[in-house]
Design a protein around this motif. Structure first.
Motif, mmCIF file in Angstrom:
data_model
loop_
_atom_site.group_PDB
_atom_site.id
_atom_site.type_symbol
_atom_site.label_atom_id
_atom_site.label_comp_id
_atom_site.label_asym_id
_atom_site.label_seq_id
_atom_site.Cartn_x
_atom_site.Cartn_y
_atom_site.Cartn_z
ATOM 1 N N TYR A 75 1.120 -1.138 0.230
ATOM 2 C CA TYR A 75 0.072 0.044 0.064
ATOM 3 C C TYR A 75 0.272 1.470 0.040
ATOM 4 O O TYR A 75 1.828 1.594 0.651
ATOM 5 N N GLU A 76 0.153 2.600 -0.573
ATOM 6 C CA GLU A 76 1.130 3.474 -1.015
ATOM 7 C C GLU A 76 -0.233 4.436 -0.392
ATOM 8 O O GLU A 76 -1.340 4.251 -0.831
ATOM 9 N N GLY A 284 -9.726 -5.321 -1.915
ATOM 10 C CA GLY A 284 -9.944 -5.659 -3.338
ATOM 11 C C GLY A 284 -9.791 -3.276 -4.104
ATOM 12 O O GLY A 284 -9.936 -3.089 -4.953
ATOM 13 N N ALA A 285 -10.391 -2.712 -2.785
ATOM 14 C CA ALA A 285 -10.753 -1.165 -3.131
ATOM 15 C C ALA A 285 -9.893 -0.634 -2.186
ATOM 16 O O ALA A 285 -9.718 1.097 -2.310
ATOM 17 N N GLU A 286 -9.362 -1.086 -1.629
ATOM 18 C CA GLU A 286 -8.482 -0.162 -0.436
ATOM 19 C C GLU A 286 -8.005 0.633 -0.369
ATOM 20 O O GLU A 286 -7.495 1.657 0.233
ATOM 21 N N GLN A 287 -6.857 0.788 -1.638
ATOM 22 C CA GLN A 287 -6.611 1.479 -2.157
ATOM 23 C C GLN A 287 -6.622 2.709 -3.036
ATOM 24 O O GLN A 287 -6.504 4.026 -2.125
ATOM 25 N N GLU A 296 -1.777 12.038 5.628
ATOM 26 C CA GLU A 296 -0.761 10.686 5.772
ATOM 27 C C GLU A 296 -0.800 9.929 7.359
ATOM 28 O O GLU A 296 -0.515 8.861 7.558
ATOM 29 N N GLU A 297 -1.424 10.984 8.021
ATOM 30 C CA GLU A 297 -1.454 10.556 9.507
ATOM 31 C C GLU A 297 -3.269 9.083 9.200
ATOM 32 O O GLU A 297 -3.280 8.159 9.919
ATOM 33 N N VAL A 298 -4.145 9.965 9.388
ATOM 34 C CA VAL A 298 -5.306 9.276 8.427
ATOM 35 C C VAL A 298 -5.064 8.060 7.811
ATOM 36 O O VAL A 298 -5.742 6.961 8.203
ATOM 37 N N PHE A 299 -4.488 8.430 6.630
ATOM 38 C CA PHE A 299 -3.339 7.099 5.907
ATOM 39 C C PHE A 299 -3.514 5.289 6.724
ATOM 40 O O PHE A 299 -3.697 4.548 6.790
ATOM 41 N N SER A 300 -2.611 6.026 7.703
ATOM 42 C CA SER A 300 -2.043 5.117 8.479
ATOM 43 C C SER A 300 -3.260 4.575 9.566
ATOM 44 O O SER A 300 -2.736 3.573 9.441
ATOM 45 N N CYS A 301 -3.542 5.215 9.774
ATOM 46 C CA CYS A 301 -4.453 4.717 10.619
ATOM 47 C C CYS A 301 -5.602 3.593 9.891
ATOM 48 O O CYS A 301 -5.339 2.231 10.437
ATOM 49 N N TYR A 302 -6.225 4.373 8.692
ATOM 50 C CA TYR A 302 -6.713 3.453 7.260
ATOM 51 C C TYR A 302 -5.727 1.961 7.362
ATOM 52 O O TYR A 302 -6.891 0.584 7.301
ATOM 53 N N LYS A 303 -4.430 2.081 6.880
ATOM 54 C CA LYS A 303 -3.858 1.377 6.666
ATOM 55 C C LYS A 303 -4.219 -0.227 7.371
ATOM 56 O O LYS A 303 -4.313 -0.707 7.608
ATOM 57 N N LYS A 304 -3.953 0.923 8.773
ATOM 58 C CA LYS A 304 -3.932 -0.217 10.109
ATOM 59 C C LYS A 304 -5.239 -1.226 9.804
ATOM 60 O O LYS A 304 -5.332 -2.868 10.228
ATOM 61 N N MET A 305 -5.559 -0.248 9.936
ATOM 62 C CA MET A 305 -7.552 -1.077 10.134
ATOM 63 C C MET A 305 -7.694 -1.920 8.866
ATOM 64 O O MET A 305 -7.957 -3.137 8.891
ATOM 65 N N ILE A 306 -6.659 -1.711 8.182
ATOM 66 C CA ILE A 306 -7.222 -3.085 6.909
ATOM 67 C C ILE A 306 -6.281 -4.135 6.541
ATOM 68 O O ILE A 306 -6.598 -4.994 7.049
ATOM 69 N N VAL A 307 -4.598 -4.183 7.138
ATOM 70 C CA VAL A 307 -4.123 -5.383 7.312
ATOM 71 C C VAL A 307 -4.768 -5.764 8.749
ATOM 72 O O VAL A 307 -4.677 -7.034 8.499
ATOM 73 N N ASP A 308 -4.877 -4.814 9.533
ATOM 74 C CA ASP A 308 -5.271 -6.057 11.050
ATOM 75 C C ASP A 308 -6.627 -7.281 10.883
ATOM 76 O O ASP A 308 -6.375 -7.839 11.394
ATOM 77 N N PHE A 309 -7.513 -6.226 9.704
ATOM 78 C CA PHE A 309 -8.635 -6.760 9.400
ATOM 79 C C PHE A 309 -8.519 -8.126 8.838
ATOM 80 O O PHE A 309 -9.283 -9.135 8.995
#
Length: 467
Positions: A75-76, A284-287, A296-309
């Motif tokens: 993810y970027e 599949g649509a997360e990017q 960047e802060e919101v992106f990091s929180c969102y990425k963590k939510m996706i990866v954790d799930f």
């Protein structure tokens, strides 16, 4: 009406709209020859890989396509979203001493544990004589939990019930406990103390001689004050809508979800809020959603939510692509990527301003992403618990349920909208944006009650053991 539609020029599939002897309505067919191993493109995005050669005009579905979500992704953050110009908007709601205005004037009876469900339901029935004046209803919100749950589950149940009590649609709330459950009343009172609410009462059935008489006296006192409440003009900045789809079909990403996305953008352009959830149906649509994060802060929180799930799925021994449902597939959805790309259309083009934990209250205007699963009632309950006064629920297969706030059913196609007219509030096949917005505002202002409004249900996101 056209017979077929090509959503994006990059697509190598098109959608059959009317249906024929080869391909059902809402299903896909190849625009040209596709070789085994080639990517399948819809919405201009990858929705899977061909498992065999597919000829031009052939049906494209589960028999010749597989998900590609078993492939690894990095993810970027590449921010891409339009800036929203804020205008003014208003609705007529019930102003609250704390927090946002409500769109209903209701009294909730909340059991802390399933053991007292019957007591609360009897109390609700006996209390209907107090529904007078502007009161919209007195409702019990039964559930089967509150005892025999440990650790995170016990904390989640407490947090969610407290969040329900804080919903703006509740003018008054009565918590009813048993007195010996894990989800004890003392912990609920302590959790709610910082919110300084004066509209909530509590008692345990084991602590009073006649629990029905005791509870009814409290409710009668609530009703005497609630019946005289009046709607007042308030800014749409105080409105939060929940975005949910269930029983999706091949039309969901073409009609209802994009239409709701436009409504979401309109609410946000007036300073309001919207919440998107169903984390597994972002896979599949997360990017695309990550690129809509405002920082960047919101992106990091969102990425963590996706990866954790995703890790949660894997820890349980299930692949992340264990979706869509049989009904989804019958309606024309082949892979989770396809379902997700249609699902996230509900969030419109607006940026994502926050990521909320399960049971966490919405804090910012704009779109917030909420950590909750895709299950219809669990997700809709989570949306309302985060502060949504109404849930916009798109469906291609139909469903009669409702969570504890008005749950507006928006049909994706003409058939379900006509066949289940007693379930469906609006037919999105018309793509009538002004019509849906007008119906939303009539509902918010109390001029229209959604067809499932007499139904009130809640469900929890439970992950651990039960004793």
């Amino acid at each position: 009406m056209k017979d077929q539609i090509i959503i994006n020029e990059k697509d190598n599939v098109a959608v059959e709209l009317k249906g024929n002897d080869k391909i059902s309505a809402g299903h896909k067919f190849a625009r040209y020859d596709i070789k085994k191993g080639d990517l399948i493109i819809k919405y201009g995005q990858v929705i899977g890989r061909a498992t065999q050669d597919i000829k031009a005009g052939d049906w494209v579905h589960t028999h010749n396509v597989k998900s590609h979500l078993d492939e690894s992704f990095e993810y970027e953050y590449n921010p891409s979203y339009p800036e929203t110009e804020i205008t003014e908007g208003y609705f007529y709601g019930y102003k609250r001493e704390h927090g946002r205005a409500g769109i209903r004037n209701e009294i909730y009876i909340i059991p802390t544990v399933g053991c007292v469900n019957n007591v609360c339901l009897r109390m609700e029935k006996m209390a209907q004589k107090y529904v007078t004046g502007s009161i919209d209803g007195i409702f019990t919100l039964p559930h089967q939990f509150g005892c025999s749950q440990l650790g995170d589950d016990n904390e989640s149940i407490k947090r969610l019930l407290c969040a329900i009590a804080l919903n703006p649609n509740a003018s008054y709330v009565l918590f009813v406990g048993l007195g010996c459950e894990n989800n004890g009343m003392d912990a609920i009172i302590e959790y709610l103390k910082p919110f300084n609410r004066t509209n909530i009462a509590y008692f345990n059935c084991q602590d009073v001689e006649d629990e029905l008489a005791y509870g009814l006296e409290i409710i009668e006192g609530f009703a005497q004050k609630a019946k005289d409440l009046k709607r007042e003009k308030v800014s749409i900045k105080e409105l939060c809508i929940g975005l949910k789809c269930g029983g999706s079909d091949g039309y969901s990403g073409l009609t209802a979800n994009p239409l709701v996305g436009r409504i979401s953008d309109r609410i946000i352009s007036m300073g309001g809020s919207a919440i998107l959830t169903e984390v597994p149906e972002m896979f599949g649509a997360e990017q695309l959603l990550m690129n809509k994060c405002e920082s960047e802060e919101v992106f990091s929180c969102y990425k963590k939510m996706i990866v954790d799930f995703k890790n949660y799925y894997l820890e349980q021994g299930f692949p992340v692509y264990e979706n869509p449902s049989p009904g989804n597939k019958k309606g024309g959805i082949t892979t989770l990527e396809e379902k997700s790309l249609g699902c996230v259309e509900k969030a419109g083009t607006s940026k994502i301003v926050d990521v909320l934990g399960y049971g966490e209250l919405v804090k910012k205007s704009g779109v917030s992403a909420l950590n909750a699963p895709g299950n219809d009632l669990i997700a809709a309950t989570a949306l309302a618990s985060s502060g949504c006064q109404i849930v916009l629920f798109t469906t291609g297969r139909g469903t009669p349920f409702s969570t504890f706030v008005p749950t507006m059913k928006i049909g994706t196609n003409n058939h379900i909208s006509a066949y289940k007219d007693h379930w469906i509030d609006f037919n999105a096949f018309s793509m009538d944006e002004d019509g849906l917005f007008d119906l939303l505002m009539k509902t918010v202002n109390g001029e229209y009650k959604v067809k499932s409004e007499d139904i009130r249900e809640i469900a929890f996101y439970k992950k651990g053991v039960t004793l």
